[in-house]
Design a protein around this motif. Sequence first.
Motif, PDB file in Angstrom:
ATOM      1  N   UNK A   1       0.839  -1.272   0.022  1.00  0.00           N
ATOM      2  CA  UNK A   1       0.041  -0.029   0.006  1.00  0.00           C
ATOM      3  C   UNK A   1       0.837   1.414  -0.096  1.00  0.00           C
ATOM      4  N   UNK A   2       0.710   2.290  -0.976  1.00  0.00           N
ATOM      5  CA  UNK A   2       1.712   3.256  -0.934  1.00  0.00           C
ATOM      6  C   UNK A   2       0.664   4.585  -0.750  1.00  0.00           C
ATOM      7  N   UNK A   3       1.196   5.145   0.217  1.00  0.00           N
ATOM      8  CA  UNK A   3       0.570   6.448   0.820  1.00  0.00           C
ATOM      9  C   UNK A   3       1.126   7.527   0.005  1.00  0.00           C
ATOM     10  N   UNK A   4       0.418   8.269  -0.922  1.00  0.00           N
ATOM     11  CA  UNK A   4       0.857   9.113  -1.994  1.00  0.00           C
ATOM     12  C   UNK A   4       0.094  10.285  -2.534  1.00  0.00           C
ATOM     13  N   UNK A   5       0.607  11.422  -2.678  1.00  0.00           N
ATOM     14  CA  UNK A   5      -0.118  12.473  -3.087  1.00  0.00           C
ATOM     15  C   UNK A   5      -0.490  12.060  -4.744  1.00  0.00           C
ATOM     16  N   UNK A   6       0.227  11.191  -5.196  1.00  0.00           N
ATOM     17  CA  UNK A   6       0.213  11.061  -6.828  1.00  0.00           C
ATOM     18  C   UNK A   6      -0.046   9.640  -7.031  1.00  0.00           C
ATOM     19  N   UNK A   7      -1.078   9.050  -6.757  1.00  0.00           N
ATOM     20  CA  UNK A   7      -1.549   7.471  -6.974  1.00  0.00           C
ATOM     21  C   UNK A   7      -1.294   7.303  -8.470  1.00  0.00           C
ATOM     22  N   UNK A   8      -1.588   8.075  -9.304  1.00  0.00           N
ATOM     23  CA  UNK A   8      -1.729   7.696 -10.645  1.00  0.00           C
ATOM     24  C   UNK A   8      -0.222   7.342 -11.071  1.00  0.00           C
ATOM     25  N   UNK A   9       0.671   8.263 -10.524  1.00  0.00           N
ATOM     26  CA  UNK A   9       2.087   7.932 -10.819  1.00  0.00           C
ATOM     27  C   UNK A   9       2.516   6.534 -10.328  1.00  0.00           C
ATOM     28  N   UNK A  10       2.177   6.203  -9.270  1.00  0.00           N
ATOM     29  CA  UNK A  10       2.589   4.930  -8.728  1.00  0.00           C
ATOM     30  C   UNK A  10       1.814   3.825  -9.529  1.00  0.00           C
ATOM     31  N   UNK A  11       0.741   4.036  -9.727  1.00  0.00           N
ATOM     32  CA  UNK A  11      -0.290   2.876 -10.592  1.00  0.00           C
ATOM     33  C   UNK A  11       0.553   2.733 -11.817  1.00  0.00           C
ATOM     34  N   UNK A  12       0.813   3.799 -12.622  1.00  0.00           N
ATOM     35  CA  UNK A  12       1.093   3.835 -13.856  1.00  0.00           C
ATOM     36  C   UNK A  12       2.491   2.988 -13.950  1.00  0.00           C
ATOM     37  N   UNK A  13       3.532   3.169 -13.120  1.00  0.00           N
ATOM     38  CA  UNK A  13       4.707   2.679 -13.114  1.00  0.00           C
ATOM     39  C   UNK A  13       4.571   1.207 -12.773  1.00  0.00           C
ATOM     40  N   UNK A  14       3.760   0.950 -12.036  1.00  0.00           N
ATOM     41  CA  UNK A  14       3.835  -0.529 -11.405  1.00  0.00           C
ATOM     42  C   UNK A  14       2.952  -1.406 -12.616  1.00  0.00           C
ATOM     43  N   UNK A  15       2.488  -0.928 -13.569  1.00  0.00           N
ATOM     44  CA  UNK A  15       1.797  -1.746 -14.753  1.00  0.00           C
ATOM     45  C   UNK A  15       2.551  -2.577 -15.589  1.00  0.00           C
ATOM     46  N   UNK A  16       4.004  -2.306 -15.401  1.00  0.00           N
ATOM     47  CA  UNK A  16       4.837  -2.739 -16.618  1.00  0.00           C
ATOM     48  C   UNK A  16       5.710  -3.933 -15.844  1.00  0.00           C
ATOM     49  N   UNK A  17       6.229  -4.645 -16.710  1.00  0.00           N
ATOM     50  CA  UNK A  17       7.350  -5.588 -16.425  1.00  0.00           C
ATOM     51  C   UNK A  17       6.970  -6.427 -15.190  1.00  0.00           C
ATOM     52  N   UNK A  18       7.977  -7.007 -14.487  1.00  0.00           N
ATOM     53  CA  UNK A  18       7.811  -7.805 -13.528  1.00  0.00           C
ATOM     54  C   UNK A  18       6.772  -7.649 -12.511  1.00  0.00           C
ATOM     55  N   UNK A  19       6.633  -6.118 -12.000  1.00  0.00           N
ATOM     56  CA  UNK A  19       5.584  -5.868 -11.022  1.00  0.00           C
ATOM     57  C   UNK A  19       4.096  -6.043 -11.897  1.00  0.00           C
TER      58      UNK A  19
END
Length: 246
Positions: A4-22
């Motif tokens: 769970x990432x506590x962040x003011x920029x959730x889209x930044x986190x979601x976008x980056x985690x959509x690729x590759x191994x993650x």
Amino acid sequence: MRFDVITLFPEMVKAASRYGVTGKAIDNGVVRLETWNPRDYTHDKHRTVDDRPYGGGPGMVMKYQPLFDAVSEAKENGFGDRAKVVYLSPQGRPITQSLLNESVHCEQLILVAGRYEGIDERFIETVCDEEWSLGDYVISGGELAALIVVDGVSRLLPGVLGDENSALQDSHMDGLLDYPHFTRPENIEGRVVPEVLLSGNHADIERWRLKQALGRTWQRRPELLKNKQLSDVEYELLQEFIVELV
Ligand SMILES: CN1CCN(C(=O)c2nonc2N)CC1
């Protein structure tokens, strides 16, 4: 495993985690990734998450209450007090492979990504279990550090890397720099692939790779060898590497 990432920029986190191994780990259900925005837990019309620092000085500080409520929701939605809460900051424990290795055993990692000058110290003292750092430098927010933790831990989980890659986690390589990698063509402007890698002799290839890992570590990051008890074979391989240098 759940992040769970506590962040003011959730889209930044979601976008980056959509690729590759993650992304693959999330798609196949080995990893669950959720984001929680402190701004959604504010109660004023301006949705205020930060305020001026006591004592004056530049910048703003993230307020306790929106962070606290966001973490509380992540815990309620996840594993409660079994979750580990980590604040990403330069003041933290260095994020190393051994830290990532330890973290694969967590059921839920709540990663707090700060912005501005930082967060209220009382949140770190009372809510966070640990503080982790990418390194001795300052970036604009904790999101990139959180994504590195998500990636680095996810790839260690069973079933995320194919068997052909799991050997990378071989105990030999723990704490050493990687060996050099080559692929086709065999000859690039006269620079050829080491003969042993073309031999098909897996024992020789593994020996060569370990020697290269030991030698490169000795050359580039000798301090890493201080923490590594070399076996007799590893010590001999390192000696061989050094002799071949001269
Ligand atoms: C408030 N914010 C300051 C900048 N920051 C970092 O430089 C950092 N995070 O993790 N390792 C690091 N180094 C994140 C938190």
